[in-house]
Design a protein around this motif. Structure first.
Motif, short mmCIF file in Angstrom:
data_model
loop_
_atom_site.label_atom_id
_atom_site.label_comp_id
_atom_site.label_asym_id
_atom_site.label_seq_id
_atom_site.Cartn_x
_atom_site.Cartn_y
_atom_site.Cartn_z
N UNK A 59 9.48 7.07 -0.94
CA UNK A 59 10.02 6.53 0.30
C UNK A 59 10.34 5.04 0.15
N UNK A 60 11.38 4.54 0.84
CA UNK A 60 11.68 3.10 0.80
C UNK A 60 10.49 2.27 1.26
N UNK A 120 9.58 7.10 7.42
CA UNK A 120 10.80 7.06 6.62
C UNK A 120 10.82 5.83 5.72
N UNK A 121 10.00 4.84 6.08
CA UNK A 121 9.91 3.60 5.30
C UNK A 121 8.52 3.04 5.47
N UNK A 122 7.87 2.70 4.36
CA UNK A 122 6.52 2.15 4.39
C UNK A 122 6.60 0.64 4.38
N UNK A 123 5.91 0.01 5.30
CA UNK A 123 5.89 -1.45 5.38
C UNK A 123 4.62 -2.00 4.74
N UNK A 124 4.79 -3.03 3.93
CA UNK A 124 3.66 -3.79 3.39
C UNK A 124 3.68 -5.15 4.06
N UNK A 125 2.63 -5.47 4.79
CA UNK A 125 2.59 -6.69 5.57
C UNK A 125 2.18 -7.91 4.78
N UNK A 126 2.29 -9.05 5.42
CA UNK A 126 2.03 -10.32 4.74
C UNK A 126 0.60 -10.43 4.23
#
Length: 349
Positions: A204-205, A181-187
């Protein structure tokens, strides 16, 4: 340059402004707010004669945005905050302060299902868990990949919690967006510009974590890559920066919250787990983040932190999460916000 439309401007008038922007050799991007619509002109407009834009039908005013991050700048939305919705009960940027909770990694079908049940019972509004894991050590656990995504989807099916999970490469964006539901882009990928662009091309957010050595300006300019590709649903996440201090894993910069809210319309959340690296510090920093005005939290929770495959040292237990949610409600109320547990929200919907 930002073209602010008059309230009630028609689609024909908006299309006319878009056409004028393209004739100037710039890229147009429409941003629809709660009270007004603006059209951003993206590109170098310094040598362009933009006076004709002010006379176009339906235009209220034209503003030049001096910040290098045109789309992320607070002026773009007329000082209105952007609201990003993961579900009916998980909305960032409003009065509610949602909590994303769960283990660092998806460790198995039963494990993630139980974690989802527990964080929902605590009151969390979304489930986190890494199906793909970027690790400093190449021999460390790297995640279950697509099988992990399927496990997360099954947990969402049972609990109703939206899922937030990390995407590592541009080639994985389509796959992850099918499940998440939400894609995370990490550090570690904070300046992987091709990945940022790929996430901007899907709807998607995106939960975008600050790079461990990024300045605020660099962070917002990088976020611009997502926005410029057409995806307005970006959630900023402060997860600590690397400094000389060694009593914590990172130095959690809570001052980034009011600073980012001064510069940008995007919601900003805090990750106190990565921000400190120690479970004992997570509750205090979570409460401090809400007091500072954060629009949400991302917290690592594990049933058995001592035996977690990843990041056990910074993961709180479900019992600790129960107590923390009670305290977060009190802090939120003190600063005119809300942190209503998801089960209570579902009863109101």
């Amino acid at each position: 340059m930002i073209v602010v439309m008059r309230p009630g401007a028609s689609e024909t008038e908006i299309d006319g402004v878009k056409k004028l922007i393209k004739e100037l050799g710039l890229k147009d991007q429409v941003i629809v707010g709660t009270d007004l619509t603006v059209v951003a002109a993206i590109g170098d407009e310094r040598l362009k004669d933009c006076a004709v834009m002010e006379q176009a039908p339906g235009v209220s005013k034209v503003m030049r945005v001096l910040a290098p991050y045109k789309m992320a700048a607070i002026e773009t939305t007329g000082n209105q905050r952007t609201v990003v919705k993961l579900s009916e009960t998980c909305v960032f940027g409003g009065k509610q302060v949602p909590v994303i909770a769960g283990p660092c990694s998806v460790e198995g079908e039963q494990e993630i299902m139980e974690a989802a049940r527990q964080v929902k019972a605590s009151g969390a509004h979304a489930l986190r868990g890494g199906a793909f894991k970027p690790r400093t050590n190449p021999y460390a656990f790297q995640g279950f990949g697509e099988d992990g995504l399927k496990m997360l989807a099954a947990a969402r099916e049972e609990t109703g919690l939206p899922i937030v999970t990390e995407v590592l490469t541009p080639s994985d964006v389509e796959l992850v967006s099918e499940y998440a539901d939400c894609l995370q882009i990490g550090t570690r990928n904070s300046q992987n510009f091709k990945l940022l662009e790929a996430c901007g091309k899907q709807p998607k957010p995106v939960l975008y974590k600050r790079g461990m050595s990024m300045t605020i300006d660099e962070y917002l300019q990088a976020a611009e890559y997502i926005l410029a590709e057409g995806n307005p649903n970006v959630i900023l996440c402060e997860r600590g920066i690397r400094t000389f201090e060694d009593h914590t894993r990172n130095t959690l910069s809570l001052s980034a919250v009011p600073e980012l809210q001064t510069r940008s319309h995007l919601p900003i959340i805090i990750d106190p787990s990565h921000g400190t690296g120690h479970a004992r510090l997570v509750p205090s920093m979570a409460k401090a983040a809400v007091a500072a005005g954060a629009d949400g939290l991302a917290i690592e929770v594990h049933q058995d932190p001592k035996h977690a495959m990843t990041d056990g040292a910074q993961s709180i237990t479900p019992d600790q999460m129960d107590g923390l949610m009670v305290n977060l409600q009190r802090v939120a109320e003190a600063v005119d916000r809300e942190c209503i547990p998801v089960e209570q929200m579902l009863g109101q919907v």
